[in-house]
Scaffold this active site. Structure first.
Site, PDB file in Angstrom:
ATOM      1  N   CYS A 170       0.778  -1.175  -0.052  1.00  0.00           N
ATOM      2  CA  CYS A 170       0.216   0.160   0.003  1.00  0.00           C
ATOM      3  C   CYS A 170       0.986   1.348  -0.033  1.00  0.00           C
ATOM      4  CB  CYS A 170      -0.768  -0.124   1.246  1.00  0.00           C
ATOM      5  SG  CYS A 170      -1.838   1.486   1.442  1.00  0.00           S
ATOM      6  N   SER A 188       5.983  -3.978   7.926  1.00  0.00           N
ATOM      7  CA  SER A 188       4.416  -3.886   8.221  1.00  0.00           C
ATOM      8  C   SER A 188       4.184  -3.296   9.560  1.00  0.00           C
ATOM      9  CB  SER A 188       3.592  -5.063   7.971  1.00  0.00           C
ATOM     10  OG  SER A 188       3.656  -5.556   6.739  1.00  0.00           O
ATOM     11  N   ILE A 209       7.934 -15.846   5.841  1.00  0.00           N
ATOM     12  CA  ILE A 209       8.652 -17.098   5.621  1.00  0.00           C
ATOM     13  C   ILE A 209      10.151 -17.217   5.993  1.00  0.00           C
ATOM     14  CG2 ILE A 209       6.792 -17.922   4.142  1.00  0.00           C
ATOM     15  CD1 ILE A 209       8.981 -18.098   1.819  1.00  0.00           C
ATOM     16  N   ASP A 210      10.544 -16.095   5.739  1.00  0.00           N
ATOM     17  CA  ASP A 210      12.102 -15.982   6.065  1.00  0.00           C
ATOM     18  C   ASP A 210      12.819 -16.226   7.290  1.00  0.00           C
ATOM     19  OD1 ASP A 210      12.131 -15.582   3.216  1.00  0.00           O
ATOM     20  OD2 ASP A 210      12.466 -13.460   3.294  1.00  0.00           O
ATOM     21  N   ARG A 229      24.105 -36.896 -10.196  1.00  0.00           N
ATOM     22  CA  ARG A 229      23.930 -35.568 -10.725  1.00  0.00           C
ATOM     23  C   ARG A 229      24.094 -34.694  -9.396  1.00  0.00           C
ATOM     24  NH1 ARG A 229      18.335 -35.671 -14.320  1.00  0.00           N
ATOM     25  NH2 ARG A 229      19.418 -35.863 -16.445  1.00  0.00           N
ATOM     26  N   MET A 243      -2.284 -41.805  18.928  1.00  0.00           N
ATOM     27  CA  MET A 243      -1.597 -42.632  19.987  1.00  0.00           C
ATOM     28  C   MET A 243      -0.998 -41.822  20.981  1.00  0.00           C
ATOM     29  SD  MET A 243       1.109 -44.893  17.582  1.00  0.00           S
ATOM     30  CE  MET A 243       0.817 -46.511  17.194  1.00  0.00           C
ATOM     31  N   GLY A 244       0.140 -42.410  21.886  1.00  0.00           N
ATOM     32  CA  GLY A 244       0.675 -41.558  22.915  1.00  0.00           C
ATOM     33  C   GLY A 244       0.492 -42.263  24.284  1.00  0.00           C
ATOM     34  N   MET A 284       0.424 -45.693  11.577  1.00  0.00           N
ATOM     35  CA  MET A 284       0.608 -44.760  10.553  1.00  0.00           C
ATOM     36  C   MET A 284       1.267 -43.423  11.311  1.00  0.00           C
ATOM     37  SD  MET A 284      -3.024 -43.017   9.369  1.00  0.00           S
ATOM     38  CE  MET A 284      -2.554 -41.758   8.313  1.00  0.00           C
TER      39      MET A 284
END
Length: 789
Positions: free
Chosen positions: A89, A121, A165-166, A201, A572-573, A661
């Site tokens: 903005c 911001s 995210i940085d 590679r 679970m746990g 799982m």
């Protein structure tokens, strides 16, 4: 924390209005923060408004600022990005634009602003707050607001949550979105690894991080990269030759691929950019390797938020509302954050200042200072990376043999811990021994040496490559002591769950009878249950939590489609309710039944009635989590039958037992890095302990501090004697008697719209992160959850 006079939290917001906006680049987890802010604001009886399209919406007003309802944030938790929009903005950068924003807020009676964004911001929000009074007078003189409106809106409270995210904002261990970005990156790295191995590679991956190398550094640790380029620490002169030597050496010892991670802002010592193409050309021309470059770009910003980011956003949202409602005109604008597992409030502009100081230090070539200013977490990551990637094994051996074994049920991250322990041990000159199949293998002599290349590629593998058994050592002590003598084992690293803890205690007890057991040992907690005393977190728990959360997302999607359906999910746990509680927070469950919080038929009745009321709203679905051993009588079938019977004609039920799982899958970035750091730290500690215990030509360790659990406690990794943890252990139910996460249970219930009381007698105090003396900064509030990451 400080004690405060207890107030009724459901009345704190009466007559108050809160606006929430997201600004700058989007980040996964922002929606969780918005959801928590709205629901906790409504819980306190405050009005809560969405500001759509960030600061632009604040300036434009009208439909961009809308009243939020409880239902309007439903199904928001699992969505990436920001549902209320974000925009750059230019208008807000001008005084005239900010005057429009002030007018729009005053007309709606909004005097509390919650901003979710990056340092730009948040700096803008602070400037907005500082000129608020001046803007009110200008608007009053222009006749755009009345004297009464100006009086009611005499000051503006600002609280920030960092969404980036940085992870480039100083003063916080993790910003919202960082963990999810790491998930996206590791998904790509794992996929690329398989094709790179097939064709022998070299792959160069560019990740985001224009001014901060956190994503690149953690990715390098998590995938065992051959090299990483970050802006905070440019490579030394002649790095091109060093890189080529390293890649050549890796191929010579049998590695079929090379991975190089590059932060988009990577520079050399002269400030020139280091790009993917530059490295690709270097490797291709000098070494002749088949080389590919991949720029990940905005893939890193997208996708579903991880369980960690959802919980982080939710906790920060709760804390933000409390900070706003407790603020006075004299309270400085603050940022809410988590340090370790604790909520903290930090002065916004102090954090911004230190963030700027990092950039300044890099520009002046003070790279060591830049790394330190990033915080202890970043510095620890960098040091661990250097240890594992850039040091060659010593020519002189230490004549020390350290054995590593896995005990208990398998979990993701065990292999990462083994790999780092082996490699750090080899770098110390030790011989590292693999013990296959737990204590049984130790008793039967199933032991062999491990080399550097033997553990290559283990970081990203789930389960236990060494094999693991639940058998405890007490019945095999004599055989174990004989093999410790036979293989000349001087120290033990035991990686596992509650069985590892109990097994370690049994070995310590047997020291009185068997002198061979008088060797240092360390237990590294690794279990999906997170029930090992001495640690707030265990390796493997984060992976299991993400598995449960992803499954719950799919189940909720199914329930939303069919409508009027309630799902009962068993997790679970063991007796530990950590997974059920945290998955409940991450998935937006209506209830989570656990052993630590006893419940009866009255509680079940209350939950059913709550769901019956919920079905009258637009949100016609329910999600109930149940820890597998929460109650012997109220089992999953009982609860399913009860809900089915009581919900007849209003909703129907389905049940799902997630089972094993939860123990499988590839480890999350958190578990890879947590395992890597725990493994490295354990061997370095054992090395020092062996020096202490060396007497008269042999090792003899029989003091309590020679047998420890390495665990995360609040803000740091600490070693605690096994014997000292006995009194805090419920051996019958395989639990620690004190569980930090139980304090999060009220948040789960409030976000599910239960009318419960939130304890406000303890308030979070403002902490300072800098104490400025000349050019020196002394860190107070900043240590390490991300020794975690």
């Amino acid at each position: 924390m400080q004690q405060a006079k207890s107030v009724d939290p459901t009345k704190m917001g009466i007559g108050r209005a809160i606006a929430v906006l997201t600004s700058g680049g989007d980040a996964q987890g922002m929606n969780a923060a918005v959801r928590a802010t709205v629901r906790v604001g409504i819980y306190t009886s405050a009005k809560v408004y969405f500001v759509h399209e960030g600061y632009q919406g604040l300036v434009d007003g009208g439909d961009n600022i809308r009243l939020a309802t409880w239902e309007s944030v439903s199904m928001m938790l699992q969505l990436g990005g920001t549902v209320i929009g974000s925009a750059r903005c230019q208008d807000f950068r001008t005084k005239e634009g900010r005057a429009k924003a002030v007018c729009n807020l005053v007309k709606l009676g909004i005097t509390n602003l919650c901003v979710i964004g990056g340092d730009g911001s948040l700096t803008g929000a602070n400037e907005f707050r500082n000129e608020w009074s001046e803007q009110l007078q200008t608007l009053l003189k222009a006749g755009k607001i009345t004297a009464e409106e100006a009086r009611r809106s005499s000051h503006l409270n600002i609280v920030g949550m960092v969404g980036s995210i940085d992870n480039d904002f100083c003063g916080t261990d993790m910003t919202i979105g960082t963990d999810s970005a790491l998930h996206r990156i590791m998904e790509v790295v794992d996929a690329i690894t398989t094709t790179a191995q097939s064709h022998q590679r070299a792959f160069i991956l560019e990740v985001m991080g224009r001014h901060c190398g956190y994503l690149a550094l953690v990715t390098a640790l998590a995938c065992g990269a051959d090299w990483v380029f970050i802006p905070e620490m440019p490579p030394d002169e002649g790095w091109e030759d060093h890189l080529c030597r390293r890649l050549t050496y890796q191929r010579s010892i049998g590695n079929r691929l090379n991975i190089i991670i590059v932060a988009e802002g990577a520079l050399d010592r002269h400030g020139k950019p280091i790009t993917c193409d530059m490295i690709k050309n270097l490797v291709t021309k000098k070494l002749g390797f088949d080389t590919r470059a991949t720029v990940l770009g905005h893939v890193q910003r997208g996708g579903t938020p991880s369980a960690f980011d959802r919980i982080l956003g939710s906790r920060m949202g709760v804390e933000a509302v409390m900070a706003l409602l407790e603020a006075t005109p004299e309270t400085p604008a603050c940022v809410v954050s988590l340090s370790g597992n604790q909520a903290v409030r930090l002065p916004l502009m102090e954090c911004v200042q230190v963030t700027k100081d990092v950039t300044k230090a890099m520009a002046e070539g003070k790279f060591d200072e830049a790394v330190k200013l990033r915080g202890k977490s970043f510095e620890n990551n960098w040091n661990t990376y250097k240890l594992l990637a850039h040091v060659t094994a010593p020519d002189v051996k230490s004549n020390i043999n350290i054995a590593i074994l896995n005990v208990g049920a398998p979990c993701a991250g065990m292999n990462a811990a083994v790999r780092s322990a082996v490699r750090i041990g080899i770098l110390q000159g030790h011989t590292m021994l693999a013990v296959y199949d737990g204590f049984e293998g130790l008793a039967h002599g199933n032991i062999e040496p491990m080399t550097w290349s033997y553990v290559g590629g283990w970081t990203g593998k789930g389960g236990s490559n060494l094999g693991t058994k639940r058998t405890l050592p007490a019945s095999m002590i004599e055989d174990i002591s004989l093999n410790i003598a036979k293989f000349n084992i001087h120290a033990l690293v035991i990686i596992g769950g509650f069985e590892a803890f109990v097994g370690g205690l049994e070995l310590v007890t047997a020291r009185e009878k068997y002198e061979e057991l008088c060797i240092p040992l360390v237990v590294i907690p690794a279990t999906v249950s997170n029930n090992v005393p001495g640690s707030d977190f265990s390796i493997g728990t984060d992976t299991a939590l993400n598995t449960i959360t992803t499954t719950c997302d799919r189940i909720k999607q199914s329930a939303a489609g069919t409508k009027r359906r309630v799902f009962i999910i068993e997790t679970m746990g063991g007796y530990c309710g950590y997974l059920a509680t945290m998955a409940g927070l991450a998935a937006g469950a209506d209830a989570a039944y656990i052993y630590e919080e006893p419940f009866g038929i009255h509680d079940l009745e209350t939950n059913v009635e709550h769901l019956l009321e919920k079905m009258k709203t637009t949100v016609k679905r329910g999600l109930i989590l149940r820890n597998e051993k929460c109650n012997a009588n109220y089992n999953t079938d009982f609860i399913f039958n009860l809900y089915s019977e009581e919900g007849k004609g209003v909703f129907d039920c389905r049940k799902n037992v997630l089972g094993h799982m939860q123990q499988g899958g590839t480890p999350t970035p958190f578990d890879r890095n947590f395992g890597t750091k725990m493994g490295a730290k354990s061997v370095l500690w054992l090395t020092d302990k062996l020096k202490e215990c060396y007497r008269h030509g042999r090792i003899f360790a029989n003091t309590p501090d020679s047998a420890c659990v390495l665990g995360m406690k609040k803000r740091s990794l600490v070693f605690q004697p096994l014997s000292g943890l006995k009194q805090d252990t419920d051996f019958e139910h395989r639990l620690s008697k004190t569980q930090w996460w139980l304090k999060l249970r009220p948040i789960l219930k409030i976000l599910a719209k239960y009318k419960i009381s939130l304890d406000t007698s303890e308030t979070t105090t403002m902490e300072h992160i800098i104490n400025k003396t000349g050019a020196c900064f002394f860190w107070k509030a900043f240590t390490t959850f991300s020794c975690n990451l």
